[in-house]
Design an enzyme around this catalytic site. Structure first.
Site, PDB file in Angstrom:
ATOM      1  N   GLN A   1       8.467   5.180   8.863  1.00 40.31           N
ATOM      2  CA  GLN A   1       7.122   3.903   8.144  1.00 40.31           C
ATOM      3  C   GLN A   1       5.905   4.908   7.853  1.00 40.31           C
ATOM      4  O   GLN A   1       4.698   3.957   6.871  1.00 40.31           O
ATOM      5  CB  GLN A   1       7.201   2.472   8.605  1.00 40.31           C
ATOM      6  CG  GLN A   1       8.736   1.286   8.156  1.00 40.31           C
ATOM      7  CD  GLN A   1       8.921   0.767   9.127  1.00 40.31           C
ATOM      8  OE1 GLN A   1       8.301   0.591  10.521  1.00 40.31           O
ATOM      9  NE2 GLN A   1       7.558  -0.876   8.746  1.00 40.31           N
TER      10      GLN A   1
ATOM     11  N   ILE B   1       3.251   7.611   7.867  1.00 41.23           N
ATOM     12  CA  ILE B   1       2.752   8.838   6.128  1.00 41.23           C
ATOM     13  C   ILE B   1       1.821  10.295   6.983  1.00 41.23           C
ATOM     14  O   ILE B   1       1.674  10.977   6.112  1.00 41.23           O
ATOM     15  CB  ILE B   1       2.037   7.484   5.240  1.00 41.23           C
ATOM     16  CG1 ILE B   1       1.060   7.567   6.485  1.00 41.23           C
ATOM     17  CG2 ILE B   1       2.371   6.410   4.703  1.00 41.23           C
ATOM     18  CD1 ILE B   1      -0.160   8.067   5.772  1.00 41.23           C
ATOM     19  N   ASP B   2       2.243  10.528   8.283  1.00 42.93           N
ATOM     20  CA  ASP B   2       1.432  11.341   8.598  1.00 42.93           C
ATOM     21  C   ASP B   2       2.223  12.676   8.938  1.00 42.93           C
ATOM     22  O   ASP B   2       1.925  13.830   9.531  1.00 42.93           O
ATOM     23  CB  ASP B   2       0.883  10.986  10.242  1.00 42.93           C
ATOM     24  CG  ASP B   2       2.335   9.933  11.308  1.00 42.93           C
ATOM     25  OD1 ASP B   2       3.269  10.521  11.063  1.00 42.93           O
ATOM     26  OD2 ASP B   2       2.141   9.399  11.657  1.00 42.93           O
TER      27      ASP B   2
ATOM     28  N   HIS C   1       7.232   5.330   3.220  1.00 43.67           N
ATOM     29  CA  HIS C   1       6.321   4.492   2.671  1.00 43.67           C
ATOM     30  C   HIS C   1       4.805   5.709   2.167  1.00 43.67           C
ATOM     31  O   HIS C   1       3.954   5.707   2.134  1.00 43.67           O
ATOM     32  CB  HIS C   1       5.753   3.888   3.959  1.00 43.67           C
ATOM     33  CG  HIS C   1       5.581   2.850   4.054  1.00 43.67           C
ATOM     34  ND1 HIS C   1       5.336   2.135   5.620  1.00 43.67           N
ATOM     35  CD2 HIS C   1       6.344   1.916   3.343  1.00 43.67           C
ATOM     36  CE1 HIS C   1       5.857   0.484   5.303  1.00 43.67           C
ATOM     37  NE2 HIS C   1       6.664   0.893   4.400  1.00 43.67           N
TER      38      HIS C   1
ATOM     39  N   CYS D   1      -1.001  14.169  -9.502  1.00 49.57           N
ATOM     40  CA  CYS D   1      -1.560  13.278 -10.603  1.00 49.57           C
ATOM     41  C   CYS D   1      -1.018  11.854 -11.643  1.00 49.57           C
ATOM     42  O   CYS D   1       0.033  12.108 -11.469  1.00 49.57           O
ATOM     43  CB  CYS D   1      -1.609  14.824 -11.854  1.00 49.57           C
ATOM     44  SG  CYS D   1      -2.613  14.542 -13.200  1.00 49.57           S
TER      45      CYS D   1
ATOM     46  N   CYS E   1      -7.467  16.313 -11.108  1.00 50.06           N
ATOM     47  CA  CYS E   1      -5.957  17.181 -11.602  1.00 50.06           C
ATOM     48  C   CYS E   1      -6.407  18.807 -12.156  1.00 50.06           C
ATOM     49  O   CYS E   1      -7.578  18.532 -13.054  1.00 50.06           O
ATOM     50  CB  CYS E   1      -4.600  17.470 -12.580  1.00 50.06           C
ATOM     51  SG  CYS E   1      -3.667  17.785 -13.420  1.00 50.06           S
TER      52      CYS E   1
ATOM     53  N   CYS F   1      -5.115  18.636 -15.977  1.00 44.77           N
ATOM     54  CA  CYS F   1      -5.440  18.135 -17.252  1.00 44.77           C
ATOM     55  C   CYS F   1      -6.952  16.697 -17.079  1.00 44.77           C
ATOM     56  O   CYS F   1      -7.182  16.285 -17.707  1.00 44.77           O
ATOM     57  CB  CYS F   1      -4.388  16.785 -17.593  1.00 44.77           C
ATOM     58  SG  CYS F   1      -4.013  15.474 -16.311  1.00 44.77           S
TER      59      CYS F   1
ATOM     60  N   GLY G   1       9.231   2.500  18.345  1.00 48.08           N
ATOM     61  CA  GLY G   1       7.691   1.733  17.500  1.00 48.08           C
ATOM     62  C   GLY G   1       7.209   0.825  16.559  1.00 48.08           C
ATOM     63  O   GLY G   1       6.516   1.560  15.906  1.00 48.08           O
TER      64      GLY G   1
ATOM     65  N   GLU H   1       5.883  -3.602  21.944  1.00 52.89           N
ATOM     66  CA  GLU H   1       6.468  -5.677  21.552  1.00 52.89           C
ATOM     67  C   GLU H   1       7.749  -5.425  21.356  1.00 52.89           C
ATOM     68  O   GLU H   1       8.417  -4.863  20.747  1.00 52.89           O
ATOM     69  CB  GLU H   1       4.767  -5.103  20.717  1.00 52.89           C
ATOM     70  CG  GLU H   1       4.358  -4.996  20.546  1.00 52.89           C
ATOM     71  CD  GLU H   1       3.087  -4.794  21.775  1.00 52.89           C
ATOM     72  OE1 GLU H   1       3.491  -6.377  22.075  1.00 52.89           O
ATOM     73  OE2 GLU H   1       2.833  -4.485  21.950  1.00 52.89           O
TER      74      GLU H   1
HETATM   75 ZN    ZN Z   1      -2.510  16.145 -14.715  1.00 59.24          ZN
END
Ligand code: ZN
Length: 258
Positions: A104, A106-107, A122, A130, A155, A158, A195, A223
Site C-alpha cells: 500500500q 508509495i515510497d 497505491h 503528464c 510537461c 506539451c 505493518g 496493532e
Molecule cells: Zn504532456
C-alpha cells in the site's frame, strides 16, 4: 505461545510454502520515517482536510495547493532508506520463498531494499505523468527542477501539469496492478501481512480472499487487525525486529549458513 516460538512457527510456515507473498502497509515504512499519507492519524493531516488537498478533484482544482502539501512528503521519501524489515522481505524473495510483495506504500523502499516483484497498489512517488499527453518522467527529474523552486511541474512536451503517479482520493487503483495482486492472492499458499492494520480497501480484503483460497496468513503488526482470528500466527512486535528474526529462523530451517 512465546514470542520466540511464534517467530519460529512463522519461519516454519514460510519454509514449507511453495508460493508465499507479502502484503505490506504503512507500518513497514514508519521505522524509515515515512508517514502514511492516506491515514488520518499519521500527523500529515493535522492542519488539512485530506479531501481538500490529496484528492483528484483538489488536484484538478488547484495543483499549487496539492504541490505545497506533497513537497515535504516527497522530500522525506527521496531521502528515506529501507529498514531491516524491507531488507528481510527482499532476502526472503532472494531465497525463493516470497514471490511477490503487494504494498500500500508509495515510497519505493521495497525496491531500494532489493525486492524485485513489487505490486504498488497505491502507485508510487518515483514517477509522474503528464495529465494531458501521458508523458512519464522520473520525480527525481521534477524535484531537481520545478519542485525545488516551489513551482508546479509542467510537461516538457506539451506544458500541461504533471501529476505524481499516486492513487489519490477519488481515483481508481491501476487495474493492471490490482488484477496482478488478486492473481497473486488467489494463488499464494502463505500470505505474510507486514505493518498493515488492514483498514484500507482493497488491500484490506486481500488476506480474507487468500484465506478463502486456502492460504495460511501470518501477521506481523503492532496493532490488532480484523484478520487476527483467521491467521495462523500473529506477531505483535516491531516489524524491523521481527522480520530479520524470521529470516534467520528460515535459514535455520533451510539448513543455510547465515
Ligand atoms: Zn504532456
Amino acid at each position: 505461545m512465546s514470542a520466540e516460538s511464534k517467530i519460529r512457527r512463522a519461519a516454519e510456515i514460510l519454509s514449507a510454502s511453495s508460493h508465499a507473498i507479502a502484503l505490506t502497509g504503512a507500518g513497514i515504512s514508519t521505522p524509515s520515517g515515512i508517514p502514511d499519507f492516506r491515514t488520518p492519524q499519521s500527523g500529515l493531516w493535522e492542519h488539512q482536510d485530506p479531501m481538500q488537498v490529496a484528492s483528484i478533484q483538489a488536484f484538478r482544482r488547484d495543483p499549487r495547493v496539492f504541490y505545497q502539501w506533497i513537497r515535504p512528503l516527497a522530500e522525506t521519501v527521496a531521502r528515506a532508506l529501507p529498514n531491516p524489515a524491507h531488507v528481510a522481505l527482499a532476502e526472503l524473495e532472494r531465497l525463493g520463498l516470497v514471490k511477490a510483495v503487494c504494498t500500500q506504500n508509495i515510497d519505493g523502499l521495497h525496491q531500494k531494499a532489493g525486492s524485485v516483484h513489487v505490486l504498488e497498489l497505491h502507485g508510487s512517488m518515483r514517477q509522474a505523468k503528464c495529465t494531458r499527453c501521458g508523458l512519464c518522467v522520473s520525480t527525481a527529474e521534477l524535484w531537481a527542477s520545478a519542485m525545488e523552486r516551489g513551482e508546479i511541474p509542467h510537461c516538457r512536451q506539451c506544458q500541461a501539469v504533471v501529476k505524481p503517479d499516486l492513487v489519490l482520493y477519488g481515483e481508481d487503483l491501476s487495474q493492471e496492478v490490482f488484477w496482478a495482486a488478486m492473481a497473486e492472492t488467489k494463488s499464494c499458499d502463505v500470505m505474510l501481512v507486514v505493518g498493515s492494520s488492514l483498514e484500507v480497501s482493497p488491500a484490506a480484503d486481500l488476506p480474507g480472499m487468500a484465506r478463502r483460497h486456502g492460504a495460511q496468513i501470518v501477521i506481523v503488526n503492532r496493532e490488532p487487525t480484523g484478520m487476527d482470528s483467521a491467521a495462523a500466527i500473529v506477531i505483535r512486535e516491531d516489524v524491523a525486529i521481527a522480520l530479520p528474526k524470521i529470516v534467520i529462523s528460515v535459514k535455520q530451517f533451510k539448513g543455510m549458513a547465515y
